[in-house]
Structures are given as structure tokens and as C-alpha cells.
Scaffold this active site. Structure first.
Site, PDB file in Angstrom:
ATOM      1  N   ASP A  90       0.835  -1.199   0.000  1.00  0.00           N
ATOM      2  CA  ASP A  90       0.000   0.000   0.000  1.00  0.00           C
ATOM      3  C   ASP A  90       0.877   1.259   0.000  1.00  0.00           C
ATOM      4  O   ASP A  90       2.101   1.153   0.093  1.00  0.00           O
ATOM      5  CB  ASP A  90      -0.931  -0.050   1.224  1.00  0.00           C
ATOM      6  CG  ASP A  90      -2.276   0.580   0.943  1.00  0.00           C
ATOM      7  OD1 ASP A  90      -2.363   1.407   0.014  1.00  0.00           O
ATOM      8  OD2 ASP A  90      -3.247   0.265   1.660  1.00  0.00           O
ATOM      9  N   ASP A 116     -10.978   2.537  -2.957  1.00  0.00           N
ATOM     10  CA  ASP A 116     -11.468   1.339  -2.251  1.00  0.00           C
ATOM     11  C   ASP A 116     -12.937   1.013  -2.518  1.00  0.00           C
ATOM     12  O   ASP A 116     -13.795   1.898  -2.495  1.00  0.00           O
ATOM     13  CB  ASP A 116     -11.344   1.546  -0.730  1.00  0.00           C
ATOM     14  CG  ASP A 116      -9.897   1.574  -0.278  1.00  0.00           C
ATOM     15  OD1 ASP A 116      -8.997   1.568  -1.134  1.00  0.00           O
ATOM     16  OD2 ASP A 116      -9.697   1.615   0.948  1.00  0.00           O
TER      17      ASP A 116
HETATM   18  C1  GLA Z   1      -6.138   1.180   1.824  1.00  0.00           C
HETATM   19  C2  GLA Z   1      -6.342   0.069   0.791  1.00  0.00           C
HETATM   20  C3  GLA Z   1      -7.384  -0.914   1.283  1.00  0.00           C
HETATM   21  C4  GLA Z   1      -6.941  -1.499   2.613  1.00  0.00           C
HETATM   22  C5  GLA Z   1      -6.693  -0.387   3.610  1.00  0.00           C
HETATM   23  C6  GLA Z   1      -6.083  -0.910   4.882  1.00  0.00           C
HETATM   24  O1  GLA Z   1      -7.271   1.970   1.961  1.00  0.00           O
HETATM   25  O2  GLA Z   1      -6.712   0.604  -0.443  1.00  0.00           O
HETATM   26  O3  GLA Z   1      -7.580  -1.936   0.338  1.00  0.00           O
HETATM   27  O4  GLA Z   1      -5.787  -2.283   2.428  1.00  0.00           O
HETATM   28  O5  GLA Z   1      -5.807   0.602   3.092  1.00  0.00           O
HETATM   29  O6  GLA Z   1      -5.808   0.097   5.802  1.00  0.00           O
END
Ligand code: GLA
Length: 380
Positions: free
Chosen positions: A130, A191
Site C-alpha cells: 500500500d 477502495d
Molecule cells: C487502503 C487500501 C485498502 C486497505 C486499507 C487498509 O485503503 O486501499 O484496500 O488495504 O488501506 O488500511
């Protein structure tokens, strides 16, 4: 294909009050049991991915990441063994900034090598990397560096990059050619949430930008529209079939994030639909496209598949049923009669290219066809 904790279980670290749903060893072994005993693994769902919130707040005395000792008492190697003993694979999560998105220790540039080595020693099979709490220049160094570091371990570790999300998702900021060289999959967009609005927003974004996204994907390098939320609370059965069908059109990674211990039989049968899975996993790996967008009510999608076959999806965007009038020749099928297999009703029919037909599609649902090439007998 596999299962990922995030969308359903989030950052629930409260194992005292909610031991059944918190991010812990038990959650992942429970899901592994379900995957191996309820038919999922044999259909291809083999990855079990830990997401954020697994680690301790401190690195250990050697500067290595370590899992929260209370929630992961056996450590990550024990979980990896548990997966491997059952023919499954283990995925883990890290973040190339100072902290993860939820504030756990990150993997800044000077920690990339040691973390890659740690994951390989733990026998992890995949890493989601990430990008929270990092800046553009750190990302520019960090994403390729992690790719190198993972390769240098000698262990095959799938590499999922969230980089594009932190670069506004599109070229010229995002260099998809470079991503295809260093990552196996990448999160292009924001997301997913457990709601029909969120699923629709993702569908619209991916197909509005299909001319950019289709050419960059292929075997070993996939666009990732994010997890399947089928089996949770936000989608009805028609909307669930829509997510499954369009993720198959997009050649998307199929990562479910749901509770396999209590999933309904309806959601299960959509996620376990053999033809939808085989379309998604077609070995040519060509991402499909939207070929018709009629007003704001009907859209048609097409994906070429191996063995001279293809798939068509009719998607109804109204909140009343759609009755769509067309013919195969209007959808670019022009060589005679075709064998049609309806993926969700599991029925067969023959259709001649020039014949007009009507397809009836439920509100926010799809009709999905697998189309086989004409046999010699049928050629005109
Ligand atoms: C980001 C990612 C998600 C998840 C969260 C975890 O938002 O895009 O898919 O992994 O972090 O904190």
C-alpha cells in the site's frame, strides 16, 4: 483468486470483545478451513490474504516487522504452514510509507529489503504493498525497489501494488507500462465498499477508461478493481451476479472479502459459478470492453476468450426490468450460427447472427452468455 480480510473485517483488533471477527490467527485459519472444505480451493480460490492491522506497533529488536503476539500467537510462519498444508497460499500486507493506512508500522525505503526478506523467510506467497503516508518521490523509488527485493529473495511472491491509487489513477501520472514490468496486479482506483453505489462507481470508472486500461493488462499483470463484496450486506442477488460478470469481463483478480463461515447459498452459488470463473480465468488473459452504451439503461460488454469463444454481458442500469432488442450481427458476430450458454441460468440455445432477439434483464442485473464459435455444420 482467493480471499482477503479487508472489506469485511477491516481493522477490528478487539479480540477481547469480538474474538470471532477480529484480525487474528483464528480468522485466517477459519477461512482456510472453509476454502479447503467447501469447494472454494478446488475452483481456484487459493490465496488467503492478511490485510492491514496484523502487526505489532513496534518492530522487534532486529528491526523486523512482527505480528501482534496476542492475536497471532503462532506467528506468520505457522499460518503459512497452515495454508500450504491445505493447498492454499498466504498473502500479507505492508505499506511503503512511515505507517500503514491504519497507523501500524510502515515499510519506508530503508526497510524494504529487510521486510521482503522477512516475508520470504516466513514463506509468504503474496504481498499487497500500500502507499499511505508516503510521497510521490518515495513511491517512485519504493515500488520498483520492493519488486527487486522480492525477486532477490528467490521465493516466488505475487506483488500487488496500490501505487496508481496514490497517483490519481491515470496517465500521465501513472506509468502503466512500468507497473506491468514490476507488479503482478495493481489497484487502479479507490477502495470498494459494501454497497451497490460503490460497485457501480468502480464499473463506470473502469469502462470509461477502458482504452487506457485494456492494453496494459495481460497474463502476469492485471488491473485490479478491488475485492468482490458478494456475500455481504450491500448487494442483492442481481447486483451480485453483476459484480461477478463484470469482474470476469475485466479479467480481474477474484478476491472475495466476506464471511465464508456464514455465507448464503445464493451468494455462494454465484461465486462458485464454474463458467463465470473459467471466463474470468481465461488463459489468453485479454481484458474485455464495453461495446454498447444505450442511453442510461442498457450496456453490453464483450470479452474474447480462447478456443474461438467469447462472452457477452447485458447489464440493465434501470430500476425496472430492461427488455433489449438486438441481434448478434449488431454485436459484431457475423459468421453464422452460434452456440449460446447462459452462465447464470445454465441453459443452452443456438442463435443465428442475423436473427433479431430480445433479452430480458432484471433491474441492476445482468444476462451473461458464453458464446461458442460456429461449427462447420452451421457455417453458411
Ligand atoms: C487502503 C487500501 C485498502 C486497505 C486499507 C487498509 O485503503 O486501499 O484496500 O488495504 O488501506 O488500511
Amino acid at each position: 483468486m482467493g480471499w482477503m480480510a479487508w472489506e469485511r473485517f477491516r481493522c477490528n483488533v478487539n479480540c477481547d470483545n469480538d474474538p470471532y471477527n477480529c484480525i487474528s490467527e483464528t480468522l485466517f485459519t477459519d477461512m482456510a478451513d472453509r476454502l479447503s472444505e467447501d469447494g472454494w480451493r478446488d475452483l481456484g480460490y487459493v490465496y488467503v490474504n492478511i490485510d492491514d492491522c496484523w502487526s505489532s506497533m513496534e518492530r522487534d529488536e532486529n528491526g523486523r516487522l512482527q505480528p501482534d503476539p496476542k492475536r497471532f500467537p503462532g506467528g506468520i510462519p505457522k499460518l503459512a504452514r497452515y495454508m500450504h498444508d491445505r493447498g492454499l497460499k498466504l498473502g500479507i500486507y505492508a505499506d511503503m510509507g512511515t505507517d500503514t493506512c491504519e497507523g501500524f508500522p510502515g515499510t519506508p525505503l530503508d526497510k524494504i529489503k529487510i521486510d521482503a526478506q522477512t516475508f520470504a523467510e516466513w514463506e509468504v506467497d503474496m504481498l499487497k504493498f500500500d502507499g499511505c503516508h508516503s510521497n510521490a518521490s518515495e513511491q517512485e523509488q519504493g515500488y520498483p525497489l520492493m519488486s527487486k527485493a522480492l525477486n532477490a529473495t528467490g521465493r516466488p511472491i505475487g506483488y500487488a501494488c496500490s501505487w496508481p491509487v496514490y497517483q490519481d489513477c491515470l496517465p500521465p501520472k501513472v506509468n502503466y507500462t512500468q507497473l506491468g514490468k514490476i507488479c503482478n496486479l495493481w489497484r487502479n482506483y479507490y477502495d470498494i465498499e459494501d454497497s451497490w453505489d460503490s460497485v457501480q462507481e468502480i464499473i463506470d470508472w473502469f469502462f470509461d477508461h477502458q482504452d487506457v486500461l485494456i492494453p496494459v493488462s495481460g497474463p502476469g499483470r492485471w488491473n485490479d478493481p478491488d475485492m468482490l463484496v458478494i456475500g455481504n450486506f450491500g448487494l442483492n442477488m442481481d447486483q451480485s451476479r453483476t459484480q461477478m460478470a463484470l469482474w470476469a469481463i475485466m479479467a480481474a483478480p477474484l478476491y472475495m472479502s466476506n464471511d465464508l463461515r456464514s455465507i448464503s447459498s445464493g451468494a455462494r452459488s454465484i461465486l462458485q459459478n464454474k463458467m463465470a470463473i473459467s471466463i474470468n480465468q481465461d488463459p489468453m488473459g485479454i481484458q474485455g470492453r464495453r461495446i454498447v452504451k444505450e442511453g442510461s439503461w442498457i450496456e453490453v460488454f464483450w470479452r474474447p476468450l480462447s478456443n474461438n469463444t467469447s462472452t457477452l454481458v447485458f447489464f440493465c442500469r434501470k430500476n425496472t426490468p430492461c427488455l433489449y432488442h438486438t441481434s448478434l450481427s449488431r454485436l459484431n458476430y457475423t459468421t453464422g450460427s452460434y452456440k449460446i450458454f447462459d452462465v447464470f441460468t445454465e441453459t443452452n440455445m443456438m442463435l443465428k447472427d442475423s436473427i433479431d432477439f430480445m433479452v430480458s434483464v432484471n433491474p441492476s442485473g445482468v444476462v451473461m452468455w458464453h458464446v461458442s464459435a460456429p461449427t462447420k455444420m452451421n457455417l453458411r
